[in-house]
Design a protein around this motif. Structure first.
Motif, PDB file in Angstrom:
ATOM      1  N   ARG A 123     -36.570  37.071 -42.731  1.00 29.12           N
ATOM      2  CA  ARG A 123     -35.489  37.489 -41.825  1.00 29.12           C
ATOM      3  C   ARG A 123     -36.029  38.132 -40.551  1.00 29.12           C
ATOM      4  NH1 ARG A 123     -33.344  42.639 -42.418  1.00 29.12           N
ATOM      5  NH2 ARG A 123     -34.595  44.029 -43.723  1.00 29.12           N
ATOM      6  N   CYS A 160     -29.598  48.664 -40.822  1.00 27.25           N
ATOM      7  CA  CYS A 160     -28.623  47.748 -41.437  1.00 27.25           C
ATOM      8  C   CYS A 160     -28.822  47.816 -42.959  1.00 27.25           C
ATOM      9  CB  CYS A 160     -28.834  46.324 -40.910  1.00 27.25           C
ATOM     10  SG  CYS A 160     -30.345  45.556 -41.526  1.00 27.25           S
ATOM     11  N   CYS A 163     -32.261  46.520 -44.193  1.00 28.73           N
ATOM     12  CA  CYS A 163     -33.381  47.401 -43.858  1.00 28.73           C
ATOM     13  C   CYS A 163     -33.289  48.702 -44.645  1.00 28.73           C
ATOM     14  CB  CYS A 163     -33.388  47.695 -42.354  1.00 28.73           C
ATOM     15  SG  CYS A 163     -33.962  46.298 -41.360  1.00 28.73           S
ATOM     16  N   CYS A 181     -37.065  48.070 -38.946  1.00 25.68           N
ATOM     17  CA  CYS A 181     -35.906  47.499 -38.253  1.00 25.68           C
ATOM     18  C   CYS A 181     -35.961  45.988 -38.412  1.00 25.68           C
ATOM     19  CB  CYS A 181     -35.928  47.871 -36.776  1.00 25.68           C
ATOM     20  SG  CYS A 181     -37.423  47.324 -35.938  1.00 25.68           S
ATOM     21  N   CYS A 182     -34.929  45.303 -37.932  1.00 27.56           N
ATOM     22  CA  CYS A 182     -34.899  43.852 -37.986  1.00 27.56           C
ATOM     23  C   CYS A 182     -34.054  43.350 -36.823  1.00 27.56           C
ATOM     24  CB  CYS A 182     -34.343  43.383 -39.334  1.00 27.56           C
ATOM     25  SG  CYS A 182     -32.564  43.614 -39.469  1.00 27.56           S
ATOM     26  N   CYS A 185     -30.557  45.073 -36.604  1.00 30.15           N
ATOM     27  CA  CYS A 185     -30.310  46.494 -36.334  1.00 30.15           C
ATOM     28  C   CYS A 185     -31.322  47.116 -35.360  1.00 30.15           C
ATOM     29  CB  CYS A 185     -30.319  47.281 -37.643  1.00 30.15           C
ATOM     30  SG  CYS A 185     -31.928  47.312 -38.466  1.00 30.15           S
TER      31      CYS A 185
HETATM   32 ZN    ZN Z   1     -32.155  45.774 -40.086  1.00 28.07          ZN
END
Ligand code: ZN
Ligand code: FE
Ligand code: MG
Ligand code: ZN
Lengths: 775, 329
Positions: A123, A160, A163, A181-182, A185
């Motif tokens: 992801r 999120c 995460c 993080c990703c 978010c």
């Molecule tokens: Zn995230």
């Protein structure tokens, strides 16, 4: 069955933000021990309960198997009453008490994160801010301690659910990774035009390349087309151009007002570095180290990057036989390099002599006139941190600038610092240092304090460090120079005790602290200028020194510095001063140098003789400058040490002959630089090539140093020599000096952890202040 | 020696020795001249001693320097200079012809400035006890009604002006010592500022402060303003008027013209509305043709003078401790 014991354990060092608690959790679980682990301001606290033997094994493993970014200073154990409860847990952080934990330096992207970055199924595929407990931003985003997300610049990004799940799972690589993080978010990239507006024509994102594609593809396109892109990195903005595009590199120089100083080059991987330069085992370790410094490497003789690409453009590092190379150290850099598909110049985002821009609005204001596009993002940088620069000397790293990736992790001291010390450093290439106990917290490179924004990062930096490490300095150490702004600051700083430190003593003390050697030693401190105890300008000094004090055992014979700082910017003036001294006011008139500067040279000579704005100086750096100008290497400089650097570059390595300078015994002994000048003039007049003269001068300096050290040894019985000061960044001089001293039976100390230049001064000041405090 | 250079060392001496013993509300203000009220009249009163080597230099000598120096200290306080005293300390053997030259030059300068020397004193010291001739002058003037000038009144947004090209006096004297083999066409800027000040103050109400840029040059004056008003002064390097001869010689000597003494130039701090009128008045006045706005007052960083260099950098223009020593490594 064994009787259960319970042990309270404290772990100190770099143990927060490095995955230490998950490591402890996994270890305890594997060994089937009960108890808990948590963070507090002093580090990590643990309680374990189980069979005595297993508890011992656990404690041992804390040292031996600690995670990659951790640095365990101390493990203290204390028996407790067993309580008999089952299971092992990670308990909440305790923010109370006096801060003793260490802040981790920023770390290059780890192999696990790189794998995810490249995995279309992940992801975070192609996400420019991927990180984990083993890598990513640390110091540059830290606002305070304990190191927790709310006290970092990630505070504004709410996790999120996906995460958050990783963040709270002790078995996950991202457990309590504060910058986690990703794409859902976390921070996002943006490509802006020089005025700070969104890039007009965002290239269409191709889904297969991941969500961050647009800005990256746009930036890469600008670079490939020969444009200049300001890129927001870890510790500040860089300016990037294609390293193989001569027009682009030349344009960057013109816009940055940076005439000659070499640029560093970022290449995609180790393999590509090898195609450009000689990479030995030590260099390889440095390039791939988590600190990811710029490594100064020798270029291949052919100058060709190999079969698959154009060569590095001449303007990148004009005339230099070495090249500053670094590997991508953030996911953003990795992604960018792949898209550009060639090496890029990555130089600090500033106009020459200013500090690197790190705040977004300031970057647009200052870099807008230089860059054609700005690749930025919305994760704020809290502390401005330049790239570090390292070279290899005799199989060891030798730092030139100790900054990103190293700061603020402490230089460990071999002795105690009884009361906390703030050492304010020098004026140019400033760093400051906070020392307490056995730790010296050296700041990142700050720079020239006469620049106002730089002075501000000095003042802010000291405040940040004193809060971060909870140090209230009781002793403030500073240079003797009354007009260094660092001295002014020190004199106004409220502290019970102040310690003025002579500049070259500080250089040598920094070398002693670097090597954990208490002295006394014969110290050779060769640099450009430093304020002496007699209010003249020193710089070619032989001191018998320990940490607490020194005597001036010898120095170069002083000459006037005609026009003060003007003589530093114009090496030809130093040539005139040295010629005037060597030939008693009547230098041979046929010299090309004098012809080039007629009639100005007569005026400069008169200026020096009159002593008008011409303080006497024993500087070794200025003697190198003089010879450089004399043999036509260069008359003026556009950056510090340029003439001497080019003189070294010019010297014929194969030449073993050298000039002989008189070493006049005495207290202090005197090295007669005039002998070297006269010999160089004789060779020059006889038509000897400059490369030969440069080599013979280097060898002559080496020979004079060795004979001077021998003379001091016979008087003092000391047989250890410490070499420090910016002049010893000259590898030809250093290598031959070390070799000759060693074969003359000396033990030789050189720098390994802090720079020999003024970047190391603050550590020396701190070591001296602490030693005087112990006495 | 550094204690006379006009920078930080002098300040240290004043703070450590003079103010603790002699201090009073008037002296403590440390302006160029003291403001007094006598018989209902506002007066300005000042004194200065003149020591210069050589005594004669292109464009002037110690005589007109001694008159203009005191006249200017009164003028920049907002006063009309009126009466001066003159005290001489002469080295035994000092040539009478030289003394006559000096005094004639004083007379001319006094006439030009519209002041009278009304009292005096002479002492002769033995050979070696003085360097030829020292002169002390003191002066009294009446304050121009309604004018209140103070460095402390500078406010963010104000403009900073100089009345003409800087550094000419200091460079001229350095060259006149003859130690250097330099032939530059520079003459001292020594001149009375009283006429120019009077014209300015009568025409422009928004003048907040005036300072004559003598020892330590414009840089020192700007630092005094920044400290007194707790403001920042931001100077634009390209806007500072410097003659090519001064620039060239200063470069050779390795000194910054901003630190070089003037004897007939002043710095003016003017509120925004008054800037253009002030510039016009200065430029219309003889000697003010090259007056220029060199910078502005800002709030931050308080107490510091910053120089926007021609390369776009921002350098700190510091108060010097003594002779400048290189800080570069
Ligand atoms: Zn995230
Ligand atoms: Fe140094
Ligand atoms: Mg005065
Ligand atoms: Zn990672």
């Amino acid at each position: 069955m064994d009787k259960s014991v319970r042990m309270g354990i404290r772990v100190e060092g770099v143990v927060q933000g490095v995955g230490f608690r998950p490591f402890v959790y996994a270890l305890a679980t594997r060994l089937r021990l009960n108890g808990h682990v948590g963070n507090d301001v002093a580090g990590v606290f643990i309680e374990v309960e189980g069979p005595a033997e297993t508890v011992d094994e656990f404690v041992l493993a804390l040292h031996r198997q600690a995670p990659a970014l951790a640095c365990v200073d101390r493990v203290r154990t204390e028996p407790r009453e067993p309580v008999g409860t089952g299971g092992f847990a990670i308990v909440p952080s305790d923010p109370a008490g006096r801060v003793a934990t260490l802040v981790c330096a920023d770390s290059a992207t780890c192999a696990d994160c790189l794998r995810e970055l490249d995995d279309p199924a992940d992801r975070r595929y192609g996400y420019a801010f991927i990180n984990c407990t083993n890598c990513g931003p640390r110091f540059t985003i830290t606002r305070g301690v304990p190191y927790d997300r709310p006290l970092t610049t990630m505070a504004g990004f709410a996790l999120c659910p996906a995460c958050a799940a990783e963040y709270h799972d002790p078995a996950d690589r991202r457990f309590h990774a504060q910058p986690v993080c990703c794409p859902t978010c976390g921070p996002r990239l943006a490509l802006l035009d020089p005025a700070g507006r969104p890039w007009p024509t965002p290239p269409a994102a191709t889904p297969a390349d991941g969500p961050a594609d647009g800005p990256l593809a746009g930036a890469a396109e600008v670079l490939r087309a020969g444009g200049i892109v300001a890129v927001k990195g870890l510790g500040g903005y860089h300016l990037a151009v294609s390293a193989t595009d001569e027009r682009a590199a030349a344009r960057l120089r013109a816009r940055k007002h940076r005439e000659d100083k070499p640029f560093a080059v970022m290449v995609a991987d180790l393999d590509r570095a090898r195609r450009l330069c000689e990479v030995d085992a030590v260099a390889e370790r440095l390039l791939t180290d988590r600190a990811a410094p710029i490594v100064l490497l020798d270029r291949h003789r052919t100058g060709s990057p190999g079969p698959d690409g154009p060569p590095i453009a001449p303007s990148v590092a004009p005339g230099d036989r070495s090249l500053g190379v670094l590997l991508p150290y953030t996911p953003l850099h990795h992604l960018l390099l792949r898209r550009v598909a060639g090496p890029i110049v990555l130089t600090s985002g500033n106009v020459s002599n200013e500090p690197i821009a790190h705040e977004d609005h300031d970057a647009i204001a200052r870099l807008g006139a230089i860059a054609d596009a700005v690749l930025t993002h919305d994760r704020p940088i809290h502390v401005r941190t330049d790239d570090s620069v390292v070279r290899v000397f005799r199989g060891h790293p030798m730092p030139v600038r100790r900054s990103r990736g190293y700061a603020p992790e402490p230089v460990r001291l071999a002795w105690d610092t009884p009361r906390p010390v703030l050492a304010c450093g020098a004026g140019l290439k400033n760093t400051f240092c906070l020392a307490k106990g056995r730790h010296a917290f050296l700041s990142a490179h700050i720079g020239d304090l006469e620049n106002h924004p730089t002075l501000r990062s000095f003042v802010d930096g000291i405040e940040h460090f004193t809060r971060l490490f909870d140090v209230r300095p009781a002793v403030v150490a500073h240079d003797l120079h009354p007009e260094y702004l660092s001295t002014r600051y020190a004199l106004e700083y409220e502290a019970p005790h102040r310690v003025p430190v002579q500049h070259h003593h500080a250089h040598l003390a920094s070398c002693l602290a670097d090597n954990g050697h208490p002295g006394p030693v014969i110290g050779v401190a060769f640099d450009g200028t430093g304020y002496g105890t007699d209010a003249t300008i020193w710089g070619g000094e032989l001191l018998v020194a320990d940490l607490a004090g020194f005597t001036r055992a010898g120095h170069l014979v002083p000459v006037p510095l005609p026009g003060g700082a003007a003589a530093i910017r114009a090496p030809w003036r130093m040539a005139v001063a040295h010629l005037d001294a060597a030939f008693d006011g009547a230098p041979p008139t046929g010299l090309e140098l004098l012809r080039r500067h007629d009639p100005a040279w007569r005026q400069v000579a008169a200026l020096g003789r009159a002593g008008l704005n011409s303080p006497p100086t024993s500087s070794a750096g200025r003697l190198f400058d003089a010879v450089a100008a004399l043999i036509g290497v260069r008359d003026t400089v556009s950056y510090e040490g340029q003439a001497a650097i080019e003189l070294e570059r010019r010297a014929d390595r194969a030449e073993s002959g050298g000039y002989r300078a008189a070493v006049e015994p005495g207290d202090p002994l005197l090295i007669h630089g005039a002998d070297l000048i006269r010999a160089a003039v004789a060779d020059l007049t006889a038509g000897v090539p400059p490369a030969m003269i440069a080599a013979r001068f280097h060898n002559g300096m080496v020979d004079a140093v060795v004979r001077a050290c021998a003379l001091i040894r016979s008087g003092s019985g000391l047989s250890t020599v410490a070499l420090s000061g910016g002049v010893f960044q000259n590898l030809l001089l250093l290598e031959r000096t070390v070799a000759r001293l060693t074969s003359a039976g000396f033990e030789v100390l050189t720098h390994r952890r802090v720079p020999a230049n003024d970047g190391g001064i603050s550590l020396g000041q701190a070591a001296i202040a602490a030693a005087q405090d112990r006495a | 020696m550094a204690h006379g250079a006009g920078g930080k060392a002098t300040q240290t001496l004043i703070d450590a020795v003079f103010l603790p013993r002699l201090g009073n509300p008037v002296l403590d203000r440390m302006e160029d001249a003291a403001e007094l009220v006598a018989g209902g009249t506002r007066l300005a009163f000042t004194t200065d001693s003149f020591v210069v080597s050589p005594l004669f230099f292109p464009g002037g000598d110690i005589g007109d320097l001694a008159i203009n120096g005191t006249v200017n200290d009164l003028a920049v306080r907002g006063a009309t200079p009126m009466f001066l005293s003159a005290g001489f300390i002469l080295e035994e053997g000092f040539a009478v012809e030289d003394l006559e030259r000096v005094v004639a030059s004083m007379a001319r300068a006094a006439a030009a400035a519209g002041v009278q020397v009304v009292t005096g004193d002479t002492k002769v010291v033995q050979r070696g006890g003085a360097d030829g001739c020292y002169i002390n002058t003191a002066g009294i003037g009446t304050m121009i009604p309604g004018v209140r000038l103070a460095a402390a009144s500078a406010r963010p947004g104000d403009a900073v002006l100089v009345s003409g090209p800087i550094g000419e006096h200091g460079i001229t004297v350095m060259l006149a010592r003859g130690e250097l083999d330099i032939d530059a066409d520079v003459t001292s800027d020594t001149a009375p500022l009283s006429g120019m000040v009077s014209a300015l103050l009568h025409a422009v109400p928004g003048v907040r402060a005036l300072r004559d840029a003598t020892r330590g040059g414009v840089a020192t004056v700007l630092n005094e303003i920044a400290r007194a008003a707790d403001v920042s002064v931001v100077v634009d390097e390209a806007a500072v008027p410097v003659s090519p001869q001064v620039r060239g010689t200063a470069e050779l000597l390795g000194i910054d013209p901003l630190y070089v003494a003037c004897e007939g130039r002043m710095v003016a701090v003017v509120e925004p509305d008054g800037v253009q009128p002030a510039l016009e008045v200065l430029r219309a006045h003889p000697g003010g043709e090259q007056a220029a706005i060199i910078g502005r007052v800002a709030a931050d960083p308080p107490g510091l003078v910053l120089l926007n260099t021609v390369f776009g950098g921002t350098r700190i223009v510091d108060l010097l401790v003594g002779d400048p020593l290189p800080r570069i490594c």
